[in-house]
Write a protein that holds these residues in place. Structure first.
Motif, PDB file in Angstrom:
ATOM      1  N   VAL A 374       0.857  -1.164  -0.051  1.00 51.87           N
ATOM      2  CA  VAL A 374       0.104   0.122   0.072  1.00 51.87           C
ATOM      3  C   VAL A 374       0.998   1.180  -0.025  1.00 51.87           C
ATOM      4  O   VAL A 374       0.444   2.245  -0.607  1.00 51.87           O
ATOM      5  CB  VAL A 374      -0.975  -0.110   1.326  1.00 51.87           C
ATOM      6  CG1 VAL A 374      -1.719   1.206   1.306  1.00 51.87           C
ATOM      7  CG2 VAL A 374      -1.984  -1.115   1.031  1.00 51.87           C
ATOM      8  N   ALA A 375       1.911   1.298   0.759  1.00 48.06           N
ATOM      9  CA  ALA A 375       2.749   2.432   0.843  1.00 48.06           C
ATOM     10  C   ALA A 375       3.164   3.027  -0.465  1.00 48.06           C
ATOM     11  O   ALA A 375       3.285   4.122  -0.645  1.00 48.06           O
ATOM     12  CB  ALA A 375       3.931   2.174   1.716  1.00 48.06           C
ATOM     13  N   PRO A 376       3.648   2.271  -1.158  1.00 44.92           N
ATOM     14  CA  PRO A 376       4.012   2.900  -2.741  1.00 44.92           C
ATOM     15  C   PRO A 376       2.710   3.602  -3.501  1.00 44.92           C
ATOM     16  O   PRO A 376       2.969   4.444  -4.253  1.00 44.92           O
ATOM     17  CB  PRO A 376       4.500   1.740  -3.449  1.00 44.92           C
ATOM     18  CG  PRO A 376       5.065   0.672  -2.515  1.00 44.92           C
ATOM     19  CD  PRO A 376       3.990   0.826  -1.412  1.00 44.92           C
ATOM     20  N   LEU A 377       1.738   2.977  -3.369  1.00 40.24           N
ATOM     21  CA  LEU A 377       0.410   3.476  -3.729  1.00 40.24           C
ATOM     22  C   LEU A 377       0.199   4.952  -3.369  1.00 40.24           C
ATOM     23  O   LEU A 377      -0.181   5.860  -3.980  1.00 40.24           O
ATOM     24  CB  LEU A 377      -0.818   2.884  -3.421  1.00 40.24           C
ATOM     25  CG  LEU A 377      -0.642   1.252  -4.101  1.00 40.24           C
ATOM     26  CD1 LEU A 377      -1.919   0.544  -3.726  1.00 40.24           C
ATOM     27  CD2 LEU A 377      -0.512   1.322  -5.843  1.00 40.24           C
ATOM     28  N   LEU A 378       0.460   5.130  -2.060  1.00 39.92           N
ATOM     29  CA  LEU A 378       0.091   6.301  -1.290  1.00 39.92           C
ATOM     30  C   LEU A 378       1.362   7.458  -1.287  1.00 39.92           C
ATOM     31  O   LEU A 378       1.028   8.679  -1.301  1.00 39.92           O
ATOM     32  CB  LEU A 378      -0.073   6.108   0.126  1.00 39.92           C
ATOM     33  CG  LEU A 378      -1.025   5.074   0.521  1.00 39.92           C
ATOM     34  CD1 LEU A 378      -1.299   5.005   2.271  1.00 39.92           C
ATOM     35  CD2 LEU A 378      -2.362   5.307  -0.039  1.00 39.92           C
TER      36      LEU A 378
END
Length: 595
Positions: A374-378
């Motif tokens: 999720v972190a890279p998406l955010l």
């Protein structure tokens, strides 16, 4: 005769191995297990809620990465049997979401594998693509931002009660008829999306002027019949319309549920039995996890703090729901770590504890591991938000400023003062739902002010006669939710019990009587959302001549800019206004007694 043939066959078989499977082959097959996972009112909450504790730790609650971990665990427990649904209001409310007009939320939902979502009222807030929340230039499309998100999503956004105002047809830009048919473990599951009928009152009315929102029950019935005709064996409603139940301990006991002001229950009561098999609700930010006429309904408080689960079991022969087997898990908290003593990550419960021992949370007997993907998406959206969040405003809050909703709050009063002063008006009026967070004492950043006022409202002015102002206030305070509008330049007296006749008295500041005379005019400053008839004010404001409603933003300011300008004009300090503009009469607690 079949009975006697079976007896003869059993006697002929005896105990020989040739007939050893005789009895086992007759055992009924297991029901087909379908897990509905419901979220609602996400409001752009891609990051966890973070609460500093007294012992220096920070406890986190919810957020996209932890939500993904819970969904993954549910899918592992029922492979191929999970349906993930969102009941609307996905975008509006946080800097990362608002700065990307919801694109970061769609990235997260695509990653989560959301199957379908209802279109909520705040899905219309952004207006055209790009700066500005309303169509102001030739060629601007008031639905442009929403259309962009629909094009980005790998799941359908549904509203079966949405129609084009001019033609009465379903809008082509949604890409569907408000329904979605999917297969789950071989079972045909139909999804019906619905939007609250009050959408024009709870978004910018200008953005939805080309649309109509039909009554829920007839739209749901028509959609269910259509789905059944196309082969749907299970029909689920995902609706941006909800209710409220105070006690979740027994899903079969609905005595704690407020059935008098629950849009979703009003709809269900109007549907023939068997129309729908389950409902994922939203909009009210209240919990539900109950069976009504054997139909399970779930709703959470939203903001990615929890999710709800309905487990359905389908008879493999009749292809019908077995209602006695249905189960509900309502409002499951989304925690990566919990306090070892209380077993919670709710910062509101832990913030005053002298010491908290955080330990990894578990869900369904497995440790919760937030999804690292999720972190890279955010990241891109969070970087944009950080830049805006940390921008200093040269403004200080002298003391903490708390909002109110069902009671008067100093922050609401301050915003009403800002409105009145910005427009040099007689009266300022602010809806409590437009103030979304408290302000801490100390130097203020843009991010803090944004959290308080996340909607792109501007300062508008309505010039009203005395009788018109009186009627406007009756509408403002006459809602069934018990919400209390903030006022500046006025003193109001309310009955304790919410309802249409709640306003019992009104005077100008200092006790001077309001002149209820059609010859006396009052300048009323209010957010443009209210000036366009939002939050129930349309019955009065639609009758006011257009030349008496100034929609052009006062000094070109939105409400956040007006707040900053107000503070700087007072030496850079925001002081807490006095309370006491709202007074009460009548019996305390009559709202609870009425229920």
């Amino acid at each position: 005769m079949r009975f006697f043939r079976l007896i003869a066959l059993a006697l002929a078989c005896g105990a020989t191995s040739a007939c050893s499977g005789f009895w086992t082959r007759g055992a009924p097959p297991e029901p087909i297990h379908i897990t509905l996972v419901g979220i609602n009112d996400f409001h752009g909450q891609v990051e966890p809620h973070r609460t500093p504790l007294k012992d220096g730790q920070v406890v986190e609650e919810g957020g996209a990465a932890t939500l993904a971990a819970y969904v993954a665990r549910l899918r592992a427990a029922n492979p191929g049997g999970v349906v993930l649904l969102d009941a609307g209001d996905m975008f509006q409310g946080t800097l990362p979401s608002n700065l990307t007009e919801g694109a970061v939320v769609i990235d997260v939902y695509n990653h989560l594998g959301v199957d379908a979502a209802a279109i909520g009222n705040h899905e219309f807030d952004y207006g055209p693509v790009g700066p500005g929340s309303m169509a102001q230039r030739p060629g601007d499309d008031a639905l442009g931002a929403l259309k962009a998100r629909i094009g980005q999503a790998r799941f359908p956004m549904l509203s079966a009660n949405l129609r084009d105002a001019s033609t009465g047809a379903r809008p082509a830009w949604t890409g569907n008829d408000g329904t979605y048919l999917m297969k789950v473990k071989g079972v045909k599951v139909g999804i019906i999306g619905l939007s609250t009928e009050d959408t024009p009152k709870v978004t910018n009315p200008a953005n939805v002027s080309s649309l109509r929102f039909l009554p829920l029950a007839p739209a749901a019935l028509e959609a269910s019949r259509s789905l059944r005709a196309r082969g749907a064996e299970v029909v689920v409603v995902v609706a941006h319309a909800g209710g409220k139940c105070a006690d979740l301990s027994n899903p079969r006991d609905t005595s704690s549920c407020d059935e008098g002001d629950a849009e979703i229950l009003s709809m269900l009561k109007r549907l023939p039995p068997g129309t729908v098999d389950a409902i994922v609700a939203g909009h009210t930010h209240q919990t539900m996890g109950h069976f009504f006429a054997q139909v399970p309904i779930i709703e959470t408080t939203g903001l990615a703090r929890s999710l709800g689960v309905v487990e359905l079991f389908v008879d493999p022969d009749s292809r019908r729901i077995l209602p006695e087997r249905s189960r509900i898990q309502a409002a499951i908290p989304l925690c990566a770590k919990v306090d070892a003593t209380q077993g919670t990550c709710d910062g509101r419960r832990l913030r005053n504890e002298p010491q908290v021992r955080l330990e990894p949370a578990s869900f369904m007997a497995e440790p919760v591991v937030p999804d690292a993907q999720v972190a890279p998406l955010l990241a891109p959206a969070l970087e944009l938000a950080r830049e805006a969040q940390n921008r200093q405003l040269g403004l200080v809050a002298a003391t903490p400023l708390a909002r109110g909703y069902t009671e008067e709050g100093v922050l609401g009063n301050l915003v009403a003062d800002v409105l009145r002063a910005s427009a040099n008006a007689d009266v300022g009026l602010m809806n409590p739902g437009g103030v979304r967070a408290d302000l801490a004492a100390g130097p203020l950043t843009f991010g803090q002010v944004f959290e308080v006022l996340p909607f792109d409202n501007t300062v508008a002015v309505a010039t009203l006669t005395g009788p018109e102002l009186s009627r406007l206030l009756h509408l403002a305070y006459g809602n069934d939710m018990g919400s209390v509008f903030a006022v500046s330049g006025l003193e109001v007296t309310l009955e304790r019990c919410p309802g249409p006749g709640r306003l019992s008295g009104v005077a100008l500041a200092g006790g001077q009587p309001l002149v209820v005379d059609s010859r006396k005019m009052y300048r009323v400053a209010l957010p443009d959302f209210l000036a366009r008839g939002g939050d129930g004010l349309e019955p009065l404001l639609s009758t006011v001549p257009p030349e008496r409603i100034e929609m052009t933003p006062v000094d070109g300011l939105d409400l956040r800019e007006a707040l900053v300008a107000y503070g700087k004009a007072r030496g850079g300090t925001l002081e807490a206004p006095d309370l006491g503009r709202v007074r009460y009469t009548g019996v305390a607690g009559c709202q609870q007694e009425a229920r």
